[in-house]
Design an enzyme around this catalytic site. Structure first.
Site, PDB file in Angstrom:
ATOM      1  N   HIS A 158       0.834  -1.197   0.000  1.00 46.80           N
ATOM      2  CA  HIS A 158       0.000   0.000   0.000  1.00 46.80           C
ATOM      3  C   HIS A 158       0.872   1.251   0.000  1.00 46.80           C
ATOM      4  O   HIS A 158       0.567   2.233  -0.659  1.00 46.80           O
ATOM      5  CB  HIS A 158      -0.939   0.012   1.209  1.00 46.80           C
ATOM      6  CG  HIS A 158      -1.954   1.115   1.141  1.00 46.80           C
ATOM      7  ND1 HIS A 158      -2.916   1.312   2.105  1.00 46.80           N
ATOM      8  CD2 HIS A 158      -2.154   2.100   0.233  1.00 46.80           C
ATOM      9  CE1 HIS A 158      -3.656   2.362   1.782  1.00 46.80           C
ATOM     10  NE2 HIS A 158      -3.214   2.858   0.653  1.00 46.80           N
ATOM     11  N   GLU A 195       1.225   8.222  -4.624  1.00 43.87           N
ATOM     12  CA  GLU A 195       2.040   7.747  -3.496  1.00 43.87           C
ATOM     13  C   GLU A 195       3.388   8.475  -3.461  1.00 43.87           C
ATOM     14  O   GLU A 195       3.888   8.817  -2.383  1.00 43.87           O
ATOM     15  CB  GLU A 195       2.259   6.234  -3.610  1.00 43.87           C
ATOM     16  CG  GLU A 195       1.052   5.398  -3.241  1.00 43.87           C
ATOM     17  CD  GLU A 195       0.656   5.548  -1.780  1.00 43.87           C
ATOM     18  OE1 GLU A 195       1.508   5.332  -0.896  1.00 43.87           O
ATOM     19  OE2 GLU A 195      -0.511   5.906  -1.521  1.00 43.87           O
ATOM     20  N   HIS A 214       4.135  10.728  -0.238  1.00 46.45           N
ATOM     21  CA  HIS A 214       5.074  10.110   0.697  1.00 46.45           C
ATOM     22  C   HIS A 214       6.506  10.005   0.175  1.00 46.45           C
ATOM     23  O   HIS A 214       7.459  10.165   0.933  1.00 46.45           O
ATOM     24  CB  HIS A 214       4.571   8.714   1.079  1.00 46.45           C
ATOM     25  CG  HIS A 214       3.160   8.689   1.563  1.00 46.45           C
ATOM     26  ND1 HIS A 214       2.780   9.228   2.778  1.00 46.45           N
ATOM     27  CD2 HIS A 214       2.022   8.206   0.985  1.00 46.45           C
ATOM     28  CE1 HIS A 214       1.476   9.069   2.941  1.00 46.45           C
ATOM     29  NE2 HIS A 214       0.991   8.457   1.871  1.00 46.45           N
TER      30      HIS A 214
END
Length: 244
Positions: free
Chosen positions: A66, A113, A117
């Site tokens: 994830h 993503e 992050h």
């Protein structure tokens, strides 16, 4: 005289920019721990909102990535974009081990993503480019192998059999250490269903990092000890209700 004043002005302006850049870096690079997060495709769609089109491919029969999330920071650099060429030879591996279960572009998922992050993780040399960041996450999936840990303990996906939380945790300790969190959702039949697992890592990727006040960006909650936990098998035909 004028030339000297201009040079002084430019020097001062440059010094101020460096101070601002350093302050920004200190703010975004102050994280100590990272969360490596793996998702179980058999239950991802169970609690997904109706506005999303959920698709579980035939190949999704193992735990998938994830994300790799530095603690307490997000969206550290809006100008650090992800391009397909940044991923080099990784797309095939990412499609298998870091897929999206929404009916959307895989690259757009990876781009999101990275923006949220990866740009924050880039403070570390080992994660200082998209290829390093995504490559490291793929390596961590091999290092922290949930499928293998569960299989060795005889824990298998099932619509009929459920598990105690401590049984799942004990199976994972040899691989993940004690600092991990199993997360669950509740399905339409009020069953507690395992959906996600987080392990807290140090910057050298070893497990066990603890950080006070770390925020949880996940929509899921820790599995409850007093309720049994179902570990549903993936169901490509009815992913929102894999075990009717």
């Amino acid at each position: 005289m004028v030339r000297g004043a201009v040079l002084v002005f430019l020097w001062l302006a440059g010094a101020e920019m460096l101070r601002e850049e350093q302050a920004e870096r200190n703010r975004f690079c102050s994280w100590k721990c990272m969360k490596f997060v793996q998702m179980w495709p058999g239950s991802f769609c169970v609690a997904l909102g109706p506005r999303f089109d959920c698709v579980v491919p035939e190949s999704a029969d193992s735990w998938t990535i994830h994300g790799l999330w530095p603690s307490n920071v997000m969206n550290c650099c809006s100008c650090w974009h992800l391009f397909p060429s940044d991923l080099m030879d990784l797309p095939k591996q990412l499609a298998e081990h870091w897929p999206t279960f929404l009916n959307a572009s895989s690259f757009n998922f990876w781009k999101e993503e990275w923006q949220k992050h990866g740009t924050c993780a880039g403070c570390m040399e080992a994660l200082s480019s998209p290829s390093k960041y995504f490559g490291a996450a793929l390596g961590l999936r091999t290092m922290y192998n949930i499928d293998g840990a569960f299989q060795r303990a005889g824990i298998l996906p099932s619509c009929n059999h459920s598990y105690q939380l401590h049984t799942l945790q004990e199976a994972l300790v040899p691989v993940l250490g004690k600092e991990h969190v199993l997360q669950c959702v509740t399905d339409g039949q009020a069953r507690q269903v395992l959906v996600q697992l987080k392990v807290s890592l140090f910057s050298n990727f070893s497990a066990g990092c603890l950080e006070k006040g770390a925020r949880d960006f996940s929509p899921y909650r820790p599995c409850e000890n007093q309720r049994r936990i179902f570990y549903f098998p993936p169901n490509q035909k009815t992913p929102r209700d894999p075990c009717p």
